[in-house]
Design a protein around this motif. Structure first.
Motif, PDB file in Angstrom:
ATOM      1  N   GLU A  92       0.849  -1.177   0.000  1.00  0.00           N
ATOM      2  CA  GLU A  92       0.000   0.000   0.000  1.00  0.00           C
ATOM      3  C   GLU A  92       0.887   1.231   0.000  1.00  0.00           C
ATOM      4  OE1 GLU A  92      -2.549  -0.278   3.400  1.00  0.00           O
ATOM      5  OE2 GLU A  92      -4.071  -1.384   2.289  1.00  0.00           O
ATOM      6  N   GLY A  93       0.548   2.210  -0.822  1.00  0.00           N
ATOM      7  CA  GLY A  93       1.374   3.406  -0.903  1.00  0.00           C
ATOM      8  C   GLY A  93       0.559   4.622  -1.267  1.00  0.00           C
ATOM      9  N   VAL A  94       1.256   5.717  -1.525  1.00  0.00           N
ATOM     10  CA  VAL A  94       0.645   6.962  -1.984  1.00  0.00           C
ATOM     11  C   VAL A  94       1.272   7.308  -3.325  1.00  0.00           C
ATOM     12  CG1 VAL A  94       0.316   9.415  -1.512  1.00  0.00           C
ATOM     13  CG2 VAL A  94       0.230   7.769   0.364  1.00  0.00           C
ATOM     14  N   ILE A  95       0.435   7.496  -4.331  1.00  0.00           N
ATOM     15  CA  ILE A  95       0.896   7.817  -5.683  1.00  0.00           C
ATOM     16  C   ILE A  95       0.843   9.328  -5.863  1.00  0.00           C
ATOM     17  CG2 ILE A  95       0.492   7.483  -8.146  1.00  0.00           C
ATOM     18  CD1 ILE A  95      -0.999   4.873  -7.399  1.00  0.00           C
ATOM     19  N   LYS A  96       1.950   9.907  -6.308  1.00  0.00           N
ATOM     20  CA  LYS A  96       2.017  11.354  -6.534  1.00  0.00           C
ATOM     21  C   LYS A  96       2.439  11.620  -7.971  1.00  0.00           C
ATOM     22  CE  LYS A  96       3.047  12.343  -1.697  1.00  0.00           C
ATOM     23  NZ  LYS A  96       3.872  13.097  -0.729  1.00  0.00           N
ATOM     24  N   CYS A  97       1.737  12.540  -8.606  1.00  0.00           N
ATOM     25  CA  CYS A  97       1.989  12.835 -10.013  1.00  0.00           C
ATOM     26  C   CYS A  97       1.770  14.320 -10.247  1.00  0.00           C
ATOM     27  CB  CYS A  97       1.050  11.992 -10.885  1.00  0.00           C
ATOM     28  SG  CYS A  97       1.242  12.254 -12.659  1.00  0.00           S
ATOM     29  N   GLN A  98       2.588  14.917 -11.112  1.00  0.00           N
ATOM     30  CA  GLN A  98       2.474  16.344 -11.413  1.00  0.00           C
ATOM     31  C   GLN A  98       1.654  16.533 -12.688  1.00  0.00           C
ATOM     32  OE1 GLN A  98       4.083  17.436  -8.697  1.00  0.00           O
ATOM     33  NE2 GLN A  98       4.715  15.313  -8.552  1.00  0.00           N
ATOM     34  N   MET A  99       0.857  17.582 -12.713  1.00  0.00           N
ATOM     35  CA  MET A  99       0.022  17.882 -13.875  1.00  0.00           C
ATOM     36  C   MET A  99       0.074  19.372 -14.186  1.00  0.00           C
ATOM     37  SD  MET A  99      -1.539  15.098 -15.021  1.00  0.00           S
ATOM     38  CE  MET A  99      -2.975  15.705 -15.897  1.00  0.00           C
ATOM     39  N   GLU A 100      -0.420  19.714 -15.381  1.00  0.00           N
ATOM     40  CA  GLU A 100      -0.658  21.090 -15.824  1.00  0.00           C
ATOM     41  C   GLU A 100       0.615  21.807 -16.247  1.00  0.00           C
ATOM     42  OE1 GLU A 100      -3.551  22.080 -16.392  1.00  0.00           O
ATOM     43  OE2 GLU A 100      -4.725  20.646 -15.245  1.00  0.00           O
ATOM     44  N   ASN A 101       0.405  22.853 -17.039  1.00  0.00           N
ATOM     45  CA  ASN A 101       1.483  23.753 -17.441  1.00  0.00           C
ATOM     46  C   ASN A 101       1.518  24.932 -16.485  1.00  0.00           C
ATOM     47  OD1 ASN A 101       1.603  22.078 -19.612  1.00  0.00           O
ATOM     48  ND2 ASN A 101       0.640  23.503 -21.048  1.00  0.00           N
ATOM     49  N   THR A 102       2.630  25.084 -15.776  1.00  0.00           N
ATOM     50  CA  THR A 102       2.801  26.238 -14.897  1.00  0.00           C
ATOM     51  C   THR A 102       4.160  26.826 -15.199  1.00  0.00           C
ATOM     52  OG1 THR A 102       1.540  25.065 -13.214  1.00  0.00           O
ATOM     53  CG2 THR A 102       2.715  27.054 -12.518  1.00  0.00           C
ATOM     54  N   LEU A 103       4.188  28.008 -15.773  1.00  0.00           N
ATOM     55  CA  LEU A 103       5.450  28.534 -16.280  1.00  0.00           C
ATOM     56  C   LEU A 103       6.028  29.631 -15.395  1.00  0.00           C
ATOM     57  CD1 LEU A 103       4.578  28.644 -20.082  1.00  0.00           C
ATOM     58  CD2 LEU A 103       5.771  26.862 -18.802  1.00  0.00           C
ATOM     59  N   HIS A 104       5.508  29.767 -14.174  1.00  0.00           N
ATOM     60  CA  HIS A 104       6.056  30.772 -13.283  1.00  0.00           C
ATOM     61  C   HIS A 104       5.892  30.317 -11.846  1.00  0.00           C
ATOM     62  CE1 HIS A 104       1.749  31.548 -13.434  1.00  0.00           C
ATOM     63  NE2 HIS A 104       1.868  32.085 -12.226  1.00  0.00           N
ATOM     64  N   LEU A 105       6.695  30.905 -10.976  1.00  0.00           N
ATOM     65  CA  LEU A 105       6.549  30.624  -9.548  1.00  0.00           C
ATOM     66  C   LEU A 105       5.406  31.453  -9.000  1.00  0.00           C
ATOM     67  CD1 LEU A 105      10.219  30.518  -8.257  1.00  0.00           C
ATOM     68  CD2 LEU A 105       8.559  28.680  -8.104  1.00  0.00           C
ATOM     69  N   ASP A 106       4.464  30.781  -8.367  1.00  0.00           N
ATOM     70  CA  ASP A 106       3.315  31.457  -7.781  1.00  0.00           C
ATOM     71  C   ASP A 106       3.485  31.444  -6.266  1.00  0.00           C
ATOM     72  OD1 ASP A 106       0.957  32.519  -7.062  1.00  0.00           O
ATOM     73  OD2 ASP A 106      -0.321  30.937  -7.905  1.00  0.00           O
ATOM     74  N   PHE A 107       3.954  32.539  -5.716  1.00  0.00           N
ATOM     75  CA  PHE A 107       4.234  32.596  -4.289  1.00  0.00           C
ATOM     76  C   PHE A 107       2.944  32.402  -3.505  1.00  0.00           C
ATOM     77  CE2 PHE A 107       7.993  34.259  -5.970  1.00  0.00           C
ATOM     78  CZ  PHE A 107       8.974  34.122  -5.016  1.00  0.00           C
ATOM     79  N   GLY A 108       3.019  31.538  -2.493  1.00  0.00           N
ATOM     80  CA  GLY A 108       1.894  31.334  -1.615  1.00  0.00           C
ATOM     81  C   GLY A 108       0.949  30.248  -2.066  1.00  0.00           C
ATOM     82  N   THR A 109       1.106  29.741  -3.296  1.00  0.00           N
ATOM     83  CA  THR A 109       0.194  28.676  -3.740  1.00  0.00           C
ATOM     84  C   THR A 109       0.948  27.454  -4.222  1.00  0.00           C
ATOM     85  OG1 THR A 109       0.070  29.660  -5.957  1.00  0.00           O
ATOM     86  CG2 THR A 109      -1.625  30.296  -4.370  1.00  0.00           C
ATOM     87  N   GLU A 110       1.902  27.633  -5.098  1.00  0.00           N
ATOM     88  CA  GLU A 110       2.542  26.462  -5.690  1.00  0.00           C
ATOM     89  C   GLU A 110       4.050  26.615  -5.662  1.00  0.00           C
ATOM     90  OE1 GLU A 110       3.330  23.162  -6.614  1.00  0.00           O
ATOM     91  OE2 GLU A 110       1.196  23.528  -6.687  1.00  0.00           O
ATOM     92  N   LEU A 111       4.715  25.688  -5.001  1.00  0.00           N
ATOM     93  CA  LEU A 111       6.164  25.795  -4.837  1.00  0.00           C
ATOM     94  C   LEU A 111       6.931  25.051  -5.909  1.00  0.00           C
ATOM     95  CD1 LEU A 111       6.519  25.383  -0.993  1.00  0.00           C
ATOM     96  CD2 LEU A 111       6.159  27.434  -2.333  1.00  0.00           C
ATOM     97  N   GLU A 112       6.286  24.112  -6.577  1.00  0.00           N
ATOM     98  CA  GLU A 112       7.012  23.292  -7.541  1.00  0.00           C
ATOM     99  C   GLU A 112       6.277  23.251  -8.875  1.00  0.00           C
ATOM    100  OE1 GLU A 112       9.380  20.172  -4.786  1.00  0.00           O
ATOM    101  OE2 GLU A 112       7.319  19.672  -5.245  1.00  0.00           O
ATOM    102  N   PRO A 113       6.426  24.317  -9.681  1.00  0.00           N
ATOM    103  CA  PRO A 113       5.713  24.350 -10.947  1.00  0.00           C
ATOM    104  C   PRO A 113       6.250  23.308 -11.913  1.00  0.00           C
ATOM    105  CG  PRO A 113       7.290  26.150 -10.834  1.00  0.00           C
ATOM    106  CD  PRO A 113       7.279  25.496  -9.470  1.00  0.00           C
TER     107      PRO A 113
END
Length: 411
Positions: A92-113
């Motif tokens: 049993e585990g936790v699956i993590k996957c990245q999605m979407e196009n994010t081309l800038h750092l969004d302070f306060g919301t997303e640390l790993e675009p």
């Protein structure tokens, strides 16, 4: 008769209104769920790259060919950070996957675009293993600073990248490893792979990775149906979060583990890491009440954070915040953010566990516990001899808690 007719109309109106509002709420919730939970899209993207021979990894075959990896309950809180409970064979585990196009750092919301446009483009065909090592080494210099032991870390990464354990890192495996190294959590899991409070990496494919499942996924708090969340006052919600917690000796053991994790990332062999989201949902524990960090995506290298936040234009100190809990000061003369964070990890953790530890604490240590916790919260990063104070406060707090529970079965 007229009154009866009026009552019937009133009843029909309110019935229609209730159905309309209920339908609207269900529609909004469904749309929110379908936006947040896109595991099928994530799997389709990863498996397409795998079948084309672009990426490879220890979990690719189980995910895309044998289909022994199953996506379970959706845990995603952001559309571009997909997270699911999963099953891989008998694990049993936790699956993590990245999605979407994010081309800038969004302070306060997303640390790993995620930069989809350039994802999996490195290393290129013809790159030698030695050249790949240099690429990884230079990335580490940028993120962690020029430290003498980075070569050792590069070797750890190559060992992790060798998904099929054949002693050779193929180009598709290297592409997966390079994409994963852009993520703070993966890097930290490799660095802390031998530490007991770090979830184990079970496998990866591209920048999808699977980690050890933690039975209790929040330090404290109770999960309520969403309809109740709307109506429960915030003050009552905070009190309810503290009602549903383990016994005090077990809480003390969990907090000792949390303090040990702070030690693990404070000026370790590869520099200092900063906790930029210290909410309770990022820390869990197992059946033995050993702390496990559930989510390390917001634990970032100090040097990398400084490079990102320094000289950021600002008017107020509130403009100089990274994530939710890493803040610096706005230089009013230059109207630029300074580079040094205001609070060390330890102070933020003590604030997080203050009410958690105070509730139900033994009367004979209550006064000393409060004294140490409040001294801890007051700790500032820029204080003279901060490292010595940090070590003293942390060790004293651990010793106080351990002394009280060492003779109990909960220890």
């Amino acid at each position: 008769m007229a009154r009866l007719s009026y009552m019937r109309i009133k009843y029909l109106f309110f019935s229609w209104l209730a159905v309309f509002i209920g339908s609207w709420v269900i529609y909004v919730r469904y749309n929110s769920y379908t936006e947040l939970c896109r595991g099928h899209d994530c799997k389709a993207t990863i498996c397409d790259k795998y079948r084309k021979g672009i990426i490879d990894g220890s979990a690719c075959e189980g995910l895309c060919s044998k289909e022994t990896i199953y996506f379970g309950k959706c845990l995603s809180t952001k559309p571009n950070n997909q997270m699911y409970l999963g099953v891989w064979g008998n694990l049993e585990g936790v699956i993590k996957c990245q999605m979407e196009n994010t081309l800038h750092l969004d302070f306060g919301t997303e640390l790993e675009p995620r930069k989809e446009i350039v994802l999996f483009d490195k290393p290129t065909r013809g790159t030698t293993v030695q050249k790949f090592k240099e690429m990884v080494h230079n990335l580490f210099k940028t993120k962690l600073g020029d430290q003498g032991n980075l070569r050792e870390l590069v070797n750890l990464i190559l060992a992790a990248a060798d998904g099929n354990k054949d002693g050779h890192v193929s180009l598709p495996e290297a592409k997966s490893a390079w994409a994963l190294l852009q993520l703070n959590e993966f890097l930290l899991m490799v660095i802390l792979q031998d530490k007991e409070h770090t979830p184990k990496l079970l496998g990866f494919c591209g920048d999808l990775y699977i980690t050890e499942r933690v039975p209790y996924t929040s330090l404290y708090g109770i999960s309520l149906p969403w309809i109740f969340e709307i109506f429960v006052p915030q003050g009552l919600r905070k009190r309810m979060d503290q009602w549903f917690t383990p016994s005090w000796p077990r809480k003390a053991k969990i907090v000792i583990g949390l303090l040990e994790f702070v030690e693990d990332i404070f000026h370790g062999p590869y520099g200092n890491f900063l906790m930029c989201d210290t909410s309770a949902k990022n820390f869990g524990y197992n059946d033995k009440y050993d702390l496990k960090v559930v989510d390390m995506r917001n634990v970032v290298p100090e040097m990398h954070l400084k490079d990102v936040i320094k000289d950021r234009p600002c008017e107020l100190d509130s403009d100089c915040v990274y994530g939710t809990d890493c803040s610096t000061v706005c230089d009013q003369r230059k109207k630029k953010c300074t580079a040094d964070v205001s609070q060390p990890n330890l102070a933020k953790i003590c604030l997080l566990v203050k009410d958690y530890l105070f509730r139900g604490s033994p009367s004979e240590i209550r006064e000393e516990l409060e004294k140490q916790i409040y001294s801890c919260i007051a700790l500032k990063a820029a204080t003279k001899n901060m490292e010595m104070q940090h070590s003293l406060i942390l060790n004293n707090l651990k010793a106080l808690l351990w002394k009280k529970i060492s003779h109990t079965n909960d220890s």
